[in-house]
Scaffold this motif. Structure first.
Motif, PDB file in Angstrom:
ATOM      1  N   GLN A  90      32.829 -25.180  31.888  1.00 50.01           N
ATOM      2  CA  GLN A  90      31.950 -24.352  31.060  1.00 50.01           C
ATOM      3  C   GLN A  90      31.019 -23.452  31.879  1.00 50.01           C
ATOM      4  OE1 GLN A  90      28.523 -25.915  28.499  1.00 50.01           O
ATOM      5  NE2 GLN A  90      30.194 -25.769  27.005  1.00 50.01           N
ATOM      6  N   PRO A  91      30.291 -23.992  32.882  1.00 48.87           N
ATOM      7  CA  PRO A  91      29.408 -23.110  33.654  1.00 48.87           C
ATOM      8  C   PRO A  91      30.145 -21.971  34.351  1.00 48.87           C
ATOM      9  CG  PRO A  91      28.858 -25.415  34.045  1.00 48.87           C
ATOM     10  CD  PRO A  91      30.148 -25.406  33.291  1.00 48.87           C
ATOM     11  N   ALA A  92      31.371 -22.233  34.817  1.00 54.03           N
ATOM     12  CA  ALA A  92      32.124 -21.185  35.511  1.00 54.03           C
ATOM     13  C   ALA A  92      32.477 -20.044  34.560  1.00 54.03           C
ATOM     14  CB  ALA A  92      33.394 -21.775  36.118  1.00 54.03           C
ATOM     15  N   PHE A  93      32.971 -20.389  33.365  1.00 57.14           N
ATOM     16  CA  PHE A  93      33.318 -19.349  32.391  1.00 57.14           C
ATOM     17  C   PHE A  93      32.074 -18.573  31.955  1.00 57.14           C
ATOM     18  CE2 PHE A  93      37.038 -22.235  31.373  1.00 57.14           C
ATOM     19  CZ  PHE A  93      37.977 -21.395  31.940  1.00 57.14           C
ATOM     20  N   VAL A  94      30.977 -19.291  31.738  1.00 56.48           N
ATOM     21  CA  VAL A  94      29.741 -18.629  31.317  1.00 56.48           C
ATOM     22  C   VAL A  94      29.199 -17.742  32.431  1.00 56.48           C
ATOM     23  CG1 VAL A  94      27.345 -19.010  30.614  1.00 56.48           C
ATOM     24  CG2 VAL A  94      29.171 -20.404  29.630  1.00 56.48           C
ATOM     25  N   ARG A  95      29.324 -18.211  33.667  1.00 55.03           N
ATOM     26  CA  ARG A  95      28.868 -17.402  34.806  1.00 55.03           C
ATOM     27  C   ARG A  95      29.615 -16.072  34.849  1.00 55.03           C
ATOM     28  NH1 ARG A  95      24.912 -15.749  37.369  1.00 55.03           N
ATOM     29  NH2 ARG A  95      25.858 -13.916  36.511  1.00 55.03           N
ATOM     30  N   ILE A  96      30.914 -16.106  34.613  1.00 52.48           N
ATOM     31  CA  ILE A  96      31.722 -14.881  34.662  1.00 52.48           C
ATOM     32  C   ILE A  96      31.325 -13.920  33.544  1.00 52.48           C
ATOM     33  CG2 ILE A  96      34.056 -13.956  34.395  1.00 52.48           C
ATOM     34  CD1 ILE A  96      35.056 -16.563  35.744  1.00 52.48           C
ATOM     35  N   ILE A  97      31.229 -14.426  32.307  1.00 53.24           N
ATOM     36  CA  ILE A  97      30.955 -13.532  31.178  1.00 53.24           C
ATOM     37  C   ILE A  97      29.548 -12.952  31.261  1.00 53.24           C
ATOM     38  CG2 ILE A  97      30.084 -15.254  29.523  1.00 53.24           C
ATOM     39  CD1 ILE A  97      32.606 -12.478  28.697  1.00 53.24           C
ATOM     40  N   THR A  98      28.569 -13.753  31.684  1.00 54.08           N
ATOM     41  CA  THR A  98      27.207 -13.219  31.801  1.00 54.08           C
ATOM     42  C   THR A  98      27.108 -12.215  32.939  1.00 54.08           C
ATOM     43  OG1 THR A  98      26.596 -15.180  33.105  1.00 54.08           O
ATOM     44  CG2 THR A  98      26.047 -15.201  30.757  1.00 54.08           C
ATOM     45  N   TRP A  99      27.848 -12.452  34.005  1.00 55.38           N
ATOM     46  CA  TRP A  99      27.857 -11.493  35.113  1.00 55.38           C
ATOM     47  C   TRP A  99      28.440 -10.158  34.660  1.00 55.38           C
ATOM     48  CZ3 TRP A  99      32.173  -9.356  37.748  1.00 55.38           C
ATOM     49  CH2 TRP A  99      31.839  -8.599  38.870  1.00 55.38           C
ATOM     50  N   LEU A 100      29.467 -10.206  33.824  1.00 56.59           N
ATOM     51  CA  LEU A 100      30.114  -8.978  33.374  1.00 56.59           C
ATOM     52  C   LEU A 100      29.189  -8.120  32.515  1.00 56.59           C
ATOM     53  CD1 LEU A 100      33.715 -10.265  32.540  1.00 56.59           C
ATOM     54  CD2 LEU A 100      33.060  -8.707  34.389  1.00 56.59           C
ATOM     55  N   TYR A 101      28.371  -8.766  31.657  1.00 54.25           N
ATOM     56  CA  TYR A 101      27.508  -7.944  30.803  1.00 54.25           C
ATOM     57  C   TYR A 101      26.061  -7.882  31.286  1.00 54.25           C
ATOM     58  CZ  TYR A 101      25.645 -12.069  28.228  1.00 54.25           C
ATOM     59  OH  TYR A 101      25.027 -13.239  27.865  1.00 54.25           O
ATOM     60  N   GLY A 102      25.748  -8.567  32.386  1.00 55.38           N
ATOM     61  CA  GLY A 102      24.413  -8.461  32.963  1.00 55.38           C
ATOM     62  C   GLY A 102      23.430  -9.507  32.498  1.00 55.38           C
ATOM     63  N   GLY A 103      23.921 -10.621  31.941  1.00 56.16           N
ATOM     64  CA  GLY A 103      23.040 -11.696  31.510  1.00 56.16           C
ATOM     65  C   GLY A 103      22.772 -12.694  32.618  1.00 56.16           C
ATOM     66  N   LYS A 104      22.035 -13.741  32.265  1.00 56.71           N
ATOM     67  CA  LYS A 104      21.682 -14.791  33.220  1.00 56.71           C
ATOM     68  C   LYS A 104      22.187 -16.134  32.712  1.00 56.71           C
ATOM     69  CE  LYS A 104      19.181 -11.866  35.641  1.00 56.71           C
ATOM     70  NZ  LYS A 104      19.619 -11.382  36.968  1.00 56.71           N
ATOM     71  N   ILE A 105      22.357 -17.066  33.636  1.00 56.43           N
ATOM     72  CA  ILE A 105      22.780 -18.415  33.292  1.00 56.43           C
ATOM     73  C   ILE A 105      21.853 -19.409  33.971  1.00 56.43           C
ATOM     74  CG2 ILE A 105      24.499 -18.257  35.133  1.00 56.43           C
ATOM     75  CD1 ILE A 105      26.117 -20.409  33.795  1.00 56.43           C
ATOM     76  N   VAL A 106      21.476 -20.442  33.243  1.00 53.08           N
ATOM     77  CA  VAL A 106      20.669 -21.524  33.805  1.00 53.08           C
ATOM     78  C   VAL A 106      21.459 -22.817  33.653  1.00 53.08           C
ATOM     79  CG1 VAL A 106      18.572 -22.896  33.582  1.00 53.08           C
ATOM     80  CG2 VAL A 106      18.459 -20.415  33.340  1.00 53.08           C
ATOM     81  N   ILE A 107      21.687 -23.501  34.759  1.00 57.39           N
ATOM     82  CA  ILE A 107      22.429 -24.763  34.752  1.00 57.39           C
ATOM     83  C   ILE A 107      21.456 -25.894  35.013  1.00 57.39           C
ATOM     84  CG2 ILE A 107      24.300 -26.075  35.805  1.00 57.39           C
ATOM     85  CD1 ILE A 107      25.590 -23.483  36.617  1.00 57.39           C
ATOM     86  N   SER A 108      21.633 -26.998  34.299  1.00 57.16           N
ATOM     87  CA  SER A 108      20.720 -28.128  34.461  1.00 57.16           C
ATOM     88  C   SER A 108      21.499 -29.433  34.499  1.00 57.16           C
ATOM     89  CB  SER A 108      19.713 -28.169  33.304  1.00 57.16           C
ATOM     90  OG  SER A 108      18.873 -29.292  33.409  1.00 57.16           O
ATOM     91  N   GLY A 109      21.389 -30.140  35.632  1.00 55.42           N
ATOM     92  CA  GLY A 109      21.906 -31.496  35.717  1.00 55.42           C
ATOM     93  C   GLY A 109      23.407 -31.635  35.695  1.00 55.42           C
ATOM     94  N   GLN A 110      24.142 -30.684  36.290  1.00 56.64           N
ATOM     95  CA  GLN A 110      25.598 -30.753  36.213  1.00 56.64           C
ATOM     96  C   GLN A 110      26.297 -30.685  37.561  1.00 56.64           C
ATOM     97  OE1 GLN A 110      26.929 -27.716  33.513  1.00 56.64           O
ATOM     98  NE2 GLN A 110      25.474 -28.307  31.956  1.00 56.64           N
ATOM     99  N   SER A 111      25.652 -30.146  38.559  1.00 59.67           N
ATOM    100  CA  SER A 111      26.382 -29.795  39.775  1.00 59.67           C
ATOM    101  C   SER A 111      26.030 -30.656  40.979  1.00 59.67           C
ATOM    102  CB  SER A 111      26.112 -28.322  40.119  1.00 59.67           C
ATOM    103  OG  SER A 111      26.429 -27.501  39.028  1.00 59.67           O
ATOM    104  N   GLY A 112      25.267 -31.709  40.775  1.00 63.36           N
ATOM    105  CA  GLY A 112      24.893 -32.528  41.916  1.00 63.36           C
ATOM    106  C   GLY A 112      23.592 -32.048  42.537  1.00 63.36           C
ATOM    107  N   LYS A 113      23.028 -32.872  43.382  1.00 63.73           N
ATOM    108  CA  LYS A 113      21.708 -32.629  43.949  1.00 63.73           C
ATOM    109  C   LYS A 113      21.625 -31.274  44.647  1.00 63.73           C
ATOM    110  CE  LYS A 113      18.263 -34.737  46.974  1.00 63.73           C
ATOM    111  NZ  LYS A 113      17.978 -35.879  47.874  1.00 63.73           N
TER     112      LYS A 113
END
Length: 242
Positions: A90-113
């Motif tokens: 999910q974060p990878a797909f969201v990262r791509i789509i937000t990058w394409l239209y100029g949005g931002k993404i905030v990830i919390s508690g998913q990727s390790g320390k």
């Protein structure tokens, strides 16, 4: 501002993730921020041991399908910030789509320390290019006797490589510039920035240092620098170590 949460099981189950979405969305709405919670309204599926790390178990596939189905909505709405909750791809797909239209993404508690912070800082990033030899040491504060910026300059002159950036305003600017020119040559910059530019300024440096005397209270620039993942070197005094 518009913010969207992606949470496959919101409104159906109450894990910590769903409670997090519920509480944070309420507080954002209280501040007048537009919030959409995008959910499949279905219980989350089982995770398989070991296989779940490939995101090819039932839960991982559920999250992937849910996310792909909602990419069109994210594109149409062009949310300022999207917060993916379910992990997996999910974060990878969201990262791509937000990058394409100029949005931002905030990830919390998913990727390790540490990795969530690295992603978020990069996403909201942008960093100042001082066009100086690295590593860049930064000192932030008023240009007066109390901040002892002259001590920072003299200390930096003992470092064979790297540059010093002093950010601030005050009556000692010309005096500090003369000192820096005499012992640092071209390895320094004394300047100032608007407060809203300071995150980029901190991110453009490699370390923050302060030489304020022991009687100074805990200084906010220490917290500001650490909030951008910038290491700090300060006096070993009670007010800065407790």
């Amino acid at each position: 501002m518009k913010i969207a949460f992606l949470n496959v099981s919101y409104g159906v189950v109450e894990r910590g993730a769903e409670r997090f979405v519920d509480e944070l969305s309420k507080r954002l709405k209280e501040k007048g921020i537009g919030v959409d919670i995008i959910s499949a309204n279905k219980p989350y599926k089982v995770r398989w041991p070991i296989v779940w790390r490939t995101y090819l178990d039932p839960f991982g596939i559920q999250v992937t399908i849910f996310t792909l189905k909602n990419l069109g909505r994210l594109w149409r709405e062009k949310y300022d910030v999207v917060i993916p909750i379910d992990g997996g791809w999910q974060p990878a797909f969201v990262r791509i789509i937000t990058w394409l239209y100029g949005g931002k993404i905030v990830i919390s508690g998913q990727s390790g320390k540490g990795w969530d912070d690295r992603n978020n800082l990069w996403c909201f990033g942008g960093k100042m290019d001082f066009k100086l030899e690295r590593p860049v040491v930064i000192a932030v504060g008023a240009l007066d006797r109390d901040k002892r910026m002259d001590l920072v300059i003299r200390a930096m002159s003992q470092v064979p490589k790297g540059s010093l950036v002093i950010v601030g305003k005050g009556p000692l600017r010309l005096e500090l510039e003369r000192l820096a020119k005499s012992i640092l040559k071209g390895r320094f910059l004394i300047t100032s920035f608007d407060f809203n530019k300071m995150p980029q300024v901190y991110r453009g440096a490699d370390v923050l240092t302060l030489a304020s005397p022991w009687y100074r209270s805990f200084e906010m620039v220490i917290v500001e620098a650490m909030a951008t993942n910038l290491p700090v070197v300060v006096n070993d005094e009670l007010t800065t170590t407790t």
